[in-house]
Design an enzyme around this catalytic site. Sequence first.
Site: not given
Length: 617
Positions: A212, A219, A435
């Site tokens: 993954g 872990t 933007e």
Amino acid sequence: MNDINMNDSKGPQKKQNSFLYLIIIALVVSAGFLMWSKTETPMTKIALNTVIEEAKKGEIESINVVKSRLDITRTDGTKEYAYKDGDASIMDVLEKSGMSKEDIAKIGIEVIPTDSGDFWLNIFMSAFPILLIVGVLAYMMKQAQGSNNQAMSFGKSRAKLYDKEKSKTTFEDVAGAEEAKQELVEIVDFLKNPAKYLEIGAKIPKGVLLVGQPGTGKTLLARAVAGEADVPFFSISGSEFVEMFVGVGASRVRDLFKKAARNAPCIIFIDEIDAVGRHRGAGMGGGHDEREQTLNQILTEMDGFEKDTNVIVMAATNRPDILDPALLRPGRFDRRVVVDLPDLQDRIKILAVHGRNKPLTDDVNLEKIAKHTPGFSGADLENLMNEAAILAARNARKKVHMEDLEKSIEKVVMGPERKSRVLNDQEKKITAYHEVGHAVVGHMTEHCDPVQKVSIISRGMALGVTWFVPDEDKHLYSKAKFEDEMASLLGGYCAEEVFFNDVTTGASNDLEKATGIARRMVTEYGMSDMGQVIYGEKNHEVFIGRDLGHTKNYSEERATQIDKCITEYINVAYKRAKDTITKNKDIMKKIAEELLEKESLSREEFVKFFPKAKSAK
Ligand code: ADP
Ligand code: MG
Ligand code: ZN
């Protein structure tokens, strides 16, 4: 289990240091004693005769006798010392010199026994050099032993053993990831009731590979398995096998498996196994031999386990594609558990897990947060909650507000705000139109994600941002969506062109992204006239020992065609963007002005500029 090398190098070091301090303190103290005792005793020596003369004249007030030494104090207060014949008493000496008993009695004669007072000091003084030498020797020996130990333990594994009681992780700590958990429940059962499986002739799997992306909880899951099965858990990172010295990795593997066999049933967890488990062979640069040996040793050890040795080796990686096939064959890491990025429901659960110990206000809507964070891993979400808590604490709030969470999403996604970067008015204006260009073109297309925010506050390297957030998690992307996205990316560039008749460097990143999309459409996704052939290996990164020299598997002629296709895509996107902007000049002007004033616009503030029909999208 005390033979486990916890590799705590700080302990002995500290002890040695305190030993050194002890010696220094002893030195200082004894030096102090020496000075003090010196000032107490008279400094000048006189002859015994002189003492007798002065006694006769009545000039002596008192005599302290310490063995054969006489410390004399005169009536005027001056002090001196003399030596007498060892055996003779000073009384006798004075008497023999003709002094009367009364005269002698006037002098205060005091005999100080040598076994008190200075006695201990004297012992200490005489013993001190010996103590010092012994101390230094011991110190040196200890050091020699220490380095010896280090050399001896080099081939020992550095595996850490997790304390079962102290920090027990269970499946409850892992939110979501139901499929992965289901697979792992089986492993827990193998560890708990091996007999059940052995009786029926089933072989217990030896290796489980957790696959993954970083931060998805591999872990965490491995630790949860150990916690659920209540068995020891040896954790080691792949990179720890490989160190400076050749052969160390292999011997560490041997040692680790030996320890594990002694502690069975237990789990060995090899994190980041790609560090050693990479495809063998064609190694480049140094170090590959070492890796190969280490890997071979792991394979040998896994084969060497007796059938009923109840040790399960778990390994985690985010690059299963570069692992050596020998690692993956049956009997080794034949079980694969895929740990996916969390989906919406899982994200809500993960947020809840990490919000457990943080007081949240009632208005906090974790679902909304989860909706705005597609693609976030468990670790990202944990980080997000933490950032929000920090923000709340910084503002002296007792609880985490929704606002804190929203701010930290922006911080995690777009980088921290950099309010200190001051743009001049012209730069601000260009940034605002740029933007708004992205936002408007994106909004006008059919497939772009909705605009979540437009801002001209600098963040990280960017001067401004337009943030699109999908309404739901997406797993497939269509050609039409890519085309719309490219148009929106070019919207910034076109806005600069239309409103300022010039373009700036601010668009460079957008162009790079758009070109990247176009290239992938042509070479990877088969979304062009070039047909359904994949050009080049899908893996673009060059890995040491693999892929190098394989990246270009097509002719020069094809390369020219690919470039042409990419250019064509960009041109189309550019035309669409420019069209949209030219048509919406008025709206853009209004939005940009409001943006300049407010510095950032939310989804609602942005959408209200558009006629109802459009904004319904
Ligand atoms: P990986 O090993 O896959 O890179 P970790 O297991 O180290 O990721 O995860 C990092 C952190 O992210 C964990 O300590 C945990 O706090 C958090 N985390 C990741 N996934 C989850 C999850 N499903 N539920 C709860 N916390 C998670
Ligand atoms: Mg990890
Ligand atoms: Zn841009």
